[in-house]
Write a protein that holds these residues in place. Structure first.
Motif, mmCIF file in Angstrom:
data_model
loop_
_atom_site.group_PDB
_atom_site.id
_atom_site.type_symbol
_atom_site.label_atom_id
_atom_site.label_comp_id
_atom_site.label_asym_id
_atom_site.label_seq_id
_atom_site.Cartn_x
_atom_site.Cartn_y
_atom_site.Cartn_z
ATOM 1 N N GLN A 55 1.069 -1.075 0.062
ATOM 2 C CA GLN A 55 0.051 0.062 -0.064
ATOM 3 C C GLN A 55 0.973 1.158 0.138
ATOM 4 N N LYS B 203 0.935 4.293 -2.802
ATOM 5 C CA LYS B 203 0.944 5.938 -2.160
ATOM 6 C C LYS B 203 1.857 6.574 -2.658
ATOM 7 N N ILE C 42 -4.764 10.199 -2.375
ATOM 8 C CA ILE C 42 -5.949 9.171 -2.488
ATOM 9 C C ILE C 42 -5.811 8.685 -0.984
ATOM 10 N N THR C 43 -6.731 8.167 -0.487
ATOM 11 C CA THR C 43 -7.185 7.527 0.925
ATOM 12 C C THR C 43 -6.434 6.498 0.855
ATOM 13 N N GLU D 203 -8.361 3.486 1.662
ATOM 14 C CA GLU D 203 -9.122 2.561 1.085
ATOM 15 C C GLU D 203 -8.973 2.570 -0.618
ATOM 16 N N GLU D 204 -8.573 3.982 -0.975
ATOM 17 C CA GLU D 204 -8.336 3.722 -2.300
ATOM 18 C C GLU D 204 -7.037 3.140 -2.734
ATOM 19 N N ARG E 249 -7.667 -0.364 -2.612
ATOM 20 C CA ARG E 249 -8.346 -0.836 -3.859
ATOM 21 C C ARG E 249 -7.303 -0.768 -5.095
ATOM 22 N N PHE E 250 -6.690 0.027 -5.212
ATOM 23 C CA PHE E 250 -5.850 0.250 -6.577
ATOM 24 C C PHE E 250 -4.564 -0.766 -6.209
ATOM 25 N N GLN F 25 -5.943 -3.918 -7.763
ATOM 26 C CA GLN F 25 -6.062 -3.858 -9.104
ATOM 27 C C GLN F 25 -4.563 -3.855 -9.683
#
Length: 95
Positions: free
Chosen positions: A6, A10, A20-21, A23-24, A27-28, A31
């Motif tokens: 993560q 970031k 971005i948060t 949570e984003e 998610r990314f 993906q």
């Protein structure tokens, strides 16, 4: 264990000047993990004997032979010029 953290997501978002948060980022991260997995499947394809290409279609420039042709007569060109002198088209000074 995930190949992408993560924090890496970031960091890339920061380089792209994206806010971005958490949570984003998570998610990314998922993906991006899927994208890498899909791309790795291409490494399993046998490409021995396949000629590298830059385009899927056979393309080439269609060029005509460069042949000199006679241009317009000076008198005809000067006939359409708003101002001319000594066989030259006269234009306003730019300096």
């Amino acid at each position: 264990m995930s190949r992408i953290s993560q924090d890496q997501v970031k960091h890339v978002a920061h380089l792209a000047r994206l806010s971005i948060t958490d949570e984003e980022a998570e998610r990314f991260r998922g993906q991006l993990e899927e994208i890498i997995t899909s791309a790795e499947q291409l490494n399993e394809v046998n490409t021995e004997g396949v000629i590298p290409t830059t385009h899927v279609l056979t393309m080439q420039n269609v060029m005509r032979e460069d042949k000199p042709v006679e241009g317009l007569k000076v008198e005809k060109v000067l006939k359409n010029a708003p101002d001319h002198e000594g066989g030259q088209i006269r234009v306003p000074s730019v300096f």
